[in-house]
Design an enzyme around this catalytic site. Sequence first.
Site: not given
Lengths: 273, 408
Positions: B101, B123, B390
């Site tokens: 991310k 968010e 991930s």
Amino acid sequence: MRVAPPEAAQGRIAELFELLKAHNQKALVTFITAGDPGPEFTVPAMHSLVAGGANLLELGIPFSDPEAEGPAIQAANERALAQGMTLTKVMEMVVEFRQQDATTPVVLMGYLNSVLAMPDFPVRARSAGIDGLIMVNLPLEEAADLQRGLSAEGLDLVSLIAPTTADRRAQEIATRSTGFLYYVSLKGTTGSGALAVDEVAERMKFLRTLSDVPICVGFGIKDAASAAAVGAHADGVVVGSALVQLMADAPDVATANQRLQTATAAIRQGMDA
Amino acid sequence: MAEPIADHLLQGYAQPTPNGHFGQFGGRFVAETLTHALDGLADLYASLKDDPEFKRELHEDLAHFVGRPTPLYLAERLTASLGGASIYLKREDLNHTGAHKVCNTIGQALLAKRMGKPRVIAETGAGQHGVATATVAARLGLACDVYMGEADVHRQSLNVYRMKLMGANVIPVTSGSKTLKDAMNEAMRDWVTNVDDTHYIIGTVAGPHPYPMLVRDFASIIGQEARAQMLQQVGKLPDVVVACVGGGSNAMGIFHPFIDDADVALVGVEAGGHGLSTGAHAAPLNDGKVGVLHGNRSYLMSDDDGQVMETHSVSAGLDYPGVGPEHAFLKDIGRATYAAATDDEAMAAFRMLNRQEGILPALETSHALAWVVENAPKMASEQNILVNLSGRGDKDILTVADIDGITL
């Protein structure tokens, strides 16, 4: 104010604004969420709003994710959905309203996904006696398909212009809009407190040069004083969150009706003074 | 060194259109107030994405702050125990903050800085995107508010505290289902109110145009590195690329550089929750219909009245009723396929990777691993699977302990 419509106008919305113009009056547009706080409240509330002096009724289609709404209307959406409201039931409410009121324009307001879920929306809306649609999350670039469908049934797709809308874009929106234009008076969600009348007045001067379509101003207008102040620069004002809050606090239908009518009448009086 | 965005991406497959459409999907379905900010963001990004100074700044941060490139790792014991294709893990768990991310948040924070906006909002579901946003906000000295569903605040308390340590303000969202979608609604409301001084760092390849495109581009560093590493370490491209899909950013990031490689199969794995047939899942590509939420048209879990349905997944990061519009497009054109793994299948794969490789994957990531566990044995030993690992699962330890009936 209830007067029979003139003969030549097309549709209730156009007739309304012609009539108001002829009488040098501004439109009082009111918003409530359909089915809030319970389904039995809505049709009586619509009549009470008209009795108090509302000229055009916006009826919110309850949606699970009302991303442009402030806390009052968010809560209204949740209450209505908890009571099992659907778009079909919203339409049934308008049918019932029309049994006693054939003239007051009714415009549904909501989010695109509700309408996408009903492919024959324009036809059904027309036959229910609905006059137009406001889609909060449907900007100009994406609106062509729905606008075609609505036009075919004689329904208006009311466009929104925001304080951040660039001049050229405002021109495009104004050119394509039918019914009336909805000017969002502030950057924020519905029911916010940051209304700046001077800025609205300034922007209205510009918007006037773009189109002859009537312009109503909403977001942040909550009482007679703010309605009168904004109404001086517009063809109409929209009051929503304040009325929704008032209904939320009412213990029963009769009390809600009484409060709505009183509040609407006070706003009407402020605007007409 | 991290590689700049490769030129081959600009040939062949070229999506979206200038208006942000991927076929019938994508677009921009937002309140009019936001149009101006989105235009500004799209224009700025268009002017910067090939700007040498911007690229240098981005890649300096990716190399020295994030620690890229991440390794491509052959999971030998897992491969041996499954007895089929070789399994390569793209180790995004080794990024600073523990997941891919941060590649997106660094890119977007640099955009915010260029726009002169002193505040960012985000968010978050699992908290990984919130942590990644709080991290770059601290790094660049930006004010940061993170919206998080109240339910997620409870199930991801470690990440909540991490965000607070980095100076971010975590705002619990109590509306609707109190999860990721509601956090996104609340972030949109904040942005529509504070659009002049605030940049909204959306954490996935969803939202209105240009977000699906720019988040994908920032995440594509994953696939660019992995593609080059496969050629260098293995001597050929993988037969299959697998990634979990919630909103879909890690999957788009690893898929995108392979889209023009027609022989490489792309498989996304959605959250099957208690099973697709139960309805309690978060798999709109498997069991949703076309709809509009959070600014774009895509597959969506919604009912006959258009109401967005509540979703279920053991993984907070996949617990989202929509999916990035480019995935919807790739599904419809047949370039990618989308499977689903249940909570139980993901948990089994989670345990297997811990035991056999000494790697603690995120529960999100474990959905991709579940597909591998099921499908690697059916493939030939000369074949290769590339998995986007991930994120790491440290944040999920309390959830897993809870499932095991253990109080830590």
